[in-house]
Enzyme design. Structure first.
Site, mmCIF file in Angstrom:
data_model
loop_
_atom_site.group_PDB
_atom_site.id
_atom_site.type_symbol
_atom_site.label_atom_id
_atom_site.label_comp_id
_atom_site.label_asym_id
_atom_site.label_seq_id
_atom_site.Cartn_x
_atom_site.Cartn_y
_atom_site.Cartn_z
ATOM 1 N N ASP A 12 0.823 -1.218 0.000
ATOM 2 C CA ASP A 12 0.000 0.000 0.000
ATOM 3 C C ASP A 12 0.854 1.264 0.000
ATOM 4 O OD1 ASP A 12 -2.344 -1.408 0.017
ATOM 5 O OD2 ASP A 12 -2.974 -0.824 2.035
ATOM 6 N N ASP A 13 0.209 2.364 -0.341
ATOM 7 C CA ASP A 13 0.803 3.713 -0.240
ATOM 8 C C ASP A 13 1.954 3.948 -1.207
ATOM 9 O OD1 ASP A 13 -0.993 3.792 1.875
ATOM 10 O OD2 ASP A 13 0.538 3.625 3.418
ATOM 11 N N HIS A 133 -7.563 4.067 1.256
ATOM 12 C CA HIS A 133 -6.543 4.429 2.246
ATOM 13 C C HIS A 133 -7.233 4.551 3.605
ATOM 14 C CE1 HIS A 133 -2.838 6.107 3.727
ATOM 15 N NE2 HIS A 133 -3.291 7.326 3.862
#
Length: 309
Positions: A12-13, A133
């Protein structure tokens, strides 16, 4: 009858900062992750898209309504999605504003669509999967708008963070566990909505119990084993045995990277504490351990991405 497990390990991210990007790429090249999720409002999003292109990294969209600045121009100045300081409300602030009825859902939809368009502009294609998110996509009201956007764009896959065995993880501190259980409850309430819109997700989700300092080879291994056992025990009755080559799909959510060094990083207001902590590096070092790769082999676990499902 050997059960086949398809495991999507999602970093993620991606796009959060150059050091996060580098860590995610190193993990991918080591065969430790198989998929990434891009923050299009991240300060290094363009760099991330270029790296994904260069290394052929399967990439979806990490929709962000809680950290940093909107992508949609009209929402940057005057919008219910912004707090007094002109940024998104934050992980908990977003939830508070939502529960008070302060968020305009048409603005939520506008921003989600702007992020899909931004993804397409950066990559030349639509995201094969899209999640949220800080798990904003399963929140009340938001889940409906999120599902509409996915259906409109024909984005097939998402993430539903219901983690088997979460309740038995006594190493998670109570305040964090409360947050996780809230995410779980929201996820249960989202299943029908996503199903109605024809959206799919892997059979099993793992990632809350294995985050940051809680990640270890044995933790990941037992989380997978527990989840697969629980999933297959719910299999059809003896009268309807499962097909001989049943494949179980799992998404493992991870956050590897080299720690951010302020002021570089973030989504408009600098990097957060988790991003600056050693926990990112700890995840990276754990994921690339040969013992983990050999655990996958012995369990007939094959790494893949959403587009391989």
């Amino acid at each position: 009858r050997m059960l086949q497990v398809k495991l999507i390990v999602t970093g993620d991210d991606f796009g959060y900062c150059p050091r996060r990007n580098q860590g995610i790429v190193d993990c991918f090249l080591a065969g430790a992750i198989s998929n990434v999720s891009l923050l299009v409002n991240g300060s290094a999003a363009a760099d991330a898209a270029e790296l994904a292109r260069r290394h052929n990294i399967p990439m979806g969209l990490h929709a962000n309504l809680s950290e940093g600045s909107p992508v949609c121009e009209v929402l940057k100045t005057n919008s219910s999605l912004l707090s007094q300081d002109g940024f998104f409300h934050g992980k908990m602030g977003f939830r508070t504003a939502l529960s008070k009825g302060l968020l305009n859902m048409s603005e939520v939809k506008q921003e989600l669509k702007a992020q899909v368009e931004q993804f397409r502009e950066l990559t030349g294609h639509l995201p094969p999967h899209m999640d949220g998110h800080q798990h904003i996509h399963v929140l009340p009201e938001v889940r409906h708008v999120f599902a509409e956007v996915l259906e409109e764009y024909g984005i097939k896959y998402t993430r539903v963070p219901i983690e088997p065995g979460l309740h038995n993880c006594d190493w998670i501190p109570p305040p964090l566990m409360d947050f996780y259980l809230g995410v779980e409850e929201d996820s249960f309430n989202t299943v029908d909505v996503f199903t109605r819109h024809g959206i799919r997700w892997p059979d099993i989700y793992i990632g809350l119990s294995t985050m940051g300092k809680n990640m270890s080879v044995s933790n990941i291994g037992s989380a997978i084993d527990t989840a697969v056992m629980e999933f297959t025990s719910k299999a059809p009755s003896p009268a309807h045995p499962p097909p001989p080559n049943r494949t179980v799909t799992i998404e493992l959510m991870v956050h590897p990277g080299y720690p951010s060094v302020p002021p570089v990083g973030g989504c408009g207001e600098g990097p957060d504490d988790f991003s600056q902590s050693w926990e990112r590096l700890h995840e990276l070092q754990t994921l690339i351990k040969p013992e983990l790769q050999s655990h996958y082999k012995t369990r007939n676990i094959q790494l893949c991405s959403f587009k391989d499902l």
